[in-house]
Design an enzyme around this catalytic site. Structure first.
Site, PDB file in Angstrom:
ATOM      1  N   LYS A 239      22.038  -5.203  27.669  1.00 53.43           N
ATOM      2  CA  LYS A 239      23.310  -5.247  28.387  1.00 53.43           C
ATOM      3  C   LYS A 239      24.264  -6.304  27.836  1.00 53.43           C
ATOM      4  O   LYS A 239      23.885  -7.189  27.072  1.00 53.43           O
ATOM      5  CB  LYS A 239      23.055  -5.416  29.886  1.00 53.43           C
ATOM      6  CG  LYS A 239      22.438  -4.135  30.462  1.00 53.43           C
ATOM      7  CD  LYS A 239      22.445  -4.051  31.955  1.00 53.43           C
ATOM      8  CE  LYS A 239      21.988  -2.660  32.392  1.00 53.43           C
ATOM      9  NZ  LYS A 239      21.828  -2.539  33.838  1.00 53.43           N
ATOM     10  N   ARG A 274      12.947  -1.685  33.296  1.00 52.47           N
ATOM     11  CA  ARG A 274      13.560  -0.488  32.712  1.00 52.47           C
ATOM     12  C   ARG A 274      14.219  -0.863  31.393  1.00 52.47           C
ATOM     13  O   ARG A 274      15.176  -1.643  31.367  1.00 52.47           O
ATOM     14  CB  ARG A 274      14.586   0.100  33.686  1.00 52.47           C
ATOM     15  CG  ARG A 274      15.247   1.381  33.213  1.00 52.47           C
ATOM     16  CD  ARG A 274      16.291   1.843  34.227  1.00 52.47           C
ATOM     17  NE  ARG A 274      16.913   3.108  33.848  1.00 52.47           N
ATOM     18  CZ  ARG A 274      17.968   3.226  33.024  1.00 52.47           C
ATOM     19  NH1 ARG A 274      18.509   2.122  32.508  1.00 52.47           N
ATOM     20  NH2 ARG A 274      18.467   4.423  32.743  1.00 52.47           N
TER      21      ARG A 274
END
Length: 294
Positions: A239, A274
């Site tokens: 991210k 995840r």
């Protein structure tokens, strides 16, 4: 400020859940959810796996590398992503799930990453095993009742707004307290809809209606959500806050930054991570588990 949610309906859930004949023993080790985006526009891997052949090859790679769950998404939820028609999202994910279920090498639980109840229902009927909703059941008023009818686990994530608007909705007076309040409300709604409490998994939503500083705070204070007595899922993979720290604009160059966030999450009590990069994170989780789960 006290971030502890109220104790109402917060009795610990059973520490073992079975998904597709596989027991998940929460707290004993970290489980890996492998990301399989069958989309043309996801922030990190858009267009790589949106054809059946490439999606199946990637699924086999994730399984061989140590994934415990495959998470299949047919609609990008990156900031600013445009919503696709429901039929298009369904037509992206259902054939892949069906193909995986025909593949003898794929006996893992499959999660469908969607906030639409009709897509969730079609995916479960095609062979998926749980629903991962980035809206936590708030985007589609039918989602919680449909999940209850399907009798599958539900990942309840925190997000404000939609992918189009969420990064304009990052003004929090009390980040952890406000996420906890949303969790409490949606857990109660899920239970009222008939979803058993032990079938709920919480995700604080790193990167979703969160600033750079919020994401770091979530990793530092993740343990605050343990008081719900439910398993925690964390999705930090590749991210932008990692890219900011490392000064790397290419998401694929954020593997080891992701590894550091996974270690932090495991130390704080995450049960599921995840990620895109399963081979590397499989090793990271094994070492982190040896340190933090003796």
């Amino acid at each position: 400020m006290n971030h502890q949610p109220s104790t109402l309906n917060h009795a610990p859930a059973p520490r073992t859940i079975t998904i597709r004949d596989r027991p998940f023993h929460w707290g004993q080790r970290t489980y890996l959810m492998g990301v399989l985006n069958v989309t043309p526009d996801s922030f990190s891997d858009g267009g790589l796996f949106d054809r059946p052949e490439s999606a199946l090859a990637q699924a086999r790679h994730l399984i061989a590398s140590g994934a415990d769950i495959l998470d299949i998404g047919g609609q990008s939820t990156r900031p600013g992503a445009t919503e696709v028609p429901l039929d298009e999202e369904r037509d992206r994910v259902v054939p892949i799930i069906q193909a995986l279920r025909r593949d003898r090498g794929c006996n893992l639980p499959i999660s469908v990453d969607t906030n639409r109840s009709q897509v969730a229902k079609a995916a479960i009927e095609a062979g998926a095993d749980l629903v991962n909703d980035v809206s936590g059941g708030t985007a589609d008023p039918e989602m919680l009742s449909v999940v209850s009818e399907l009798k599958v686990p539900f990942v309840l994530m925190h997000m404000r707004g939609t992918p189009q608007t969420m990064q304009q909705l990052t003004d929090y007076g009390d980040l952890i307290g406000e996420i906890s309040a949303l969790f409490a409300r949606q857990i109660a709604s899920a239970i009222a809809a008939g979803i058993p409490r032990h079938q709920i998994i919480l995700d604080p939503g790193i990167g979703f209606a969160k600033t750079y500083d919020h994401n770091l705070t979530l990793l530092r204070e993740l343990c605050a959500f343990r008081s719900f007595g439910l398993p925690l899922l964390v999705g930090p993979s590749r991210k932008s806050f990692i890219g900011r720290i490392l000064e790397r604009s290419d998401p694929k160059q954020r593997v080891w930054g992701t590894a550091a966030t996974c270690c932090a999450a495991i130390a704080a009590g995450a049960d599921i991570i995840r990620v895109h990069d399963i081979p590397e994170m499989h090793d990271v989780c094994r070492v982190a588990d040896a340190i933090y789960r003796p």
